[in-house]
Design an enzyme around this catalytic site. Structure first.
Site, mmCIF file in Angstrom:
data_model
loop_
_atom_site.group_PDB
_atom_site.id
_atom_site.type_symbol
_atom_site.label_atom_id
_atom_site.label_comp_id
_atom_site.label_asym_id
_atom_site.label_seq_id
_atom_site.Cartn_x
_atom_site.Cartn_y
_atom_site.Cartn_z
ATOM 1 N N ASN A 138 0.843 -1.205 0.000
ATOM 2 C CA ASN A 138 0.000 0.000 0.000
ATOM 3 C C ASN A 138 0.871 1.245 0.000
ATOM 4 O O ASN A 138 1.922 1.296 0.634
ATOM 5 C CB ASN A 138 -1.000 -0.015 1.163
ATOM 6 N N GLU A 157 0.344 5.194 0.577
ATOM 7 C CA GLU A 157 -0.622 6.188 1.045
ATOM 8 C C GLU A 157 -0.270 7.593 0.553
ATOM 9 O O GLU A 157 0.795 7.825 -0.034
ATOM 10 C CB GLU A 157 -0.718 6.116 2.578
ATOM 11 N N CYS A 178 -4.060 0.685 -2.592
ATOM 12 C CA CYS A 178 -3.945 -0.557 -1.812
ATOM 13 C C CYS A 178 -2.830 -1.442 -2.381
ATOM 14 O O CYS A 178 -2.474 -1.338 -3.569
ATOM 15 C CB CYS A 178 -5.246 -1.344 -1.872
ATOM 16 N N GLU A 216 -2.972 -4.548 -3.161
ATOM 17 C CA GLU A 216 -3.461 -5.395 -4.257
ATOM 18 C C GLU A 216 -3.489 -4.599 -5.560
ATOM 19 O O GLU A 216 -3.145 -5.102 -6.628
ATOM 20 C CB GLU A 216 -4.872 -5.921 -3.945
ATOM 21 N N CYS A 225 -10.218 -5.125 0.144
ATOM 22 C CA CYS A 225 -11.336 -4.174 0.212
ATOM 23 C C CYS A 225 -12.217 -4.331 -1.032
ATOM 24 O O CYS A 225 -11.852 -5.016 -1.993
ATOM 25 C CB CYS A 225 -10.800 -2.743 0.322
ATOM 26 N N CYS A 245 -10.630 -3.374 -4.403
ATOM 27 C CA CYS A 245 -9.622 -4.357 -4.848
ATOM 28 C C CYS A 245 -10.274 -5.652 -5.303
ATOM 29 O O CYS A 245 -9.777 -6.305 -6.224
ATOM 30 C CB CYS A 245 -8.589 -4.592 -3.756
HETATM 31 N N1 THU Z 1 -5.341 -1.483 2.382
HETATM 32 C C1 THU Z 1 -4.778 -2.289 1.438
HETATM 33 O O1 THU Z 1 -3.627 -2.062 1.006
HETATM 34 N N2 THU Z 1 -5.497 -3.337 0.984
HETATM 35 C C2 THU Z 1 -6.763 -3.636 1.388
HETATM 36 O O2 THU Z 1 -7.390 -4.524 0.837
HETATM 37 C C3 THU Z 1 -7.345 -2.911 2.526
HETATM 38 C C4 THU Z 1 -6.664 -1.668 2.905
HETATM 39 C C5 THU Z 1 -4.556 -0.340 2.877
HETATM 40 C C6 THU Z 1 -5.081 1.007 2.444
HETATM 41 C C7 THU Z 1 -4.510 1.909 3.502
HETATM 42 O O3 THU Z 1 -3.187 2.274 3.123
HETATM 43 C C8 THU Z 1 -4.419 1.019 4.735
HETATM 44 O O4 THU Z 1 -4.562 -0.312 4.274
HETATM 45 C C9 THU Z 1 -5.482 1.302 5.766
HETATM 46 O O5 THU Z 1 -6.738 1.279 5.195
#
Ligand code: THU
Length: 160
Positions: A62, A64, A73, A75, A112, A115
């Site tokens: 991920n 940000e 994310c 994925e 999520c 994704c």
């Molecule tokens: N996140 C992911 O990388 N993948 C997911 O399927 C769920 C959430 C990340 C996004 C953000 O950087 C952190 O987790 C908190 O939500």
């Protein structure tokens, strides 16, 4: 009125080392990539590793952003990397893991909603299911044979 009941099938492994050697290696690749996460806002590292049909393993984490919705994310990162580097190669398996800076996550964390839709697009594009394994920092590993298990009643875009 009829009622449609939809069941999903999830394989549950008690621990990481109950996976077969190939799946264990893929999950280990995801774990090794956790430190590439850029997650200063959530302190929630997520890593995904994919095995391509040509044997390549790619990882993503991920990424940000101070403008939160601009974050990506893990994925999404790895799917974009796969599509950018190997646009004609299907993905066979994906492993997803997390590490929180705030607590030990001892249960599987699953992709999520956005994704799930991204993974579905990859399956549809290559007509090839992607087995997805999920785990926390420790504990059980969940495995599904396709994103369709996690995303029933998918929007595939066939109607477009
Ligand atoms: N996140 C992911 O990388 N993948 C997911 O399927 C769920 C959430 C990340 C996004 C953000 O950087 C952190 O987790 C908190 O939500």
């Amino acid at each position: 009125m009829n009622e449609l009941e939809i069941k999903i099938k999830v394989k549950v492994f008690k621990q990481l080392h109950d996976l077969n050697p190939a799946d264990l290696a893929l999950m280990q690749a995801a774990k090794d990539a956790l430190n590439n996460s850029y997650s200063p806002y959530s302190q929630f590292k997520v890593a995904a590793a994919v095995l391509l049909a040509n044997g390549e393993i790619l990882t993503g984490t991920n990424q940000e952003n101070a403008s939160f919705p601009a974050g990506i994310c893990a994925e999404g990162t790895v799917l974009s990397a796969a599509s950018a580097m190997f646009p004609n190669v299907a993905i066979k398996r994906m492993a997803v893991t997390v590490k929180s800076g705030k607590q030990i996550v001892a249960h599987p964390v699953s992709p999520c909603g956005i994704c799930r839709q991204r993974i579905l697009e990859y399956e549809t594009r290559f007509s090839s299911d992607i087995e997805i394994m999920m785990m926390g920092e420790e504990g059980e590993v969940y495995s599904v044979s396709s994103i369709k298990q996690l995303l029933p009643l998918q929007f595939t875009g066939k109607e477009l």
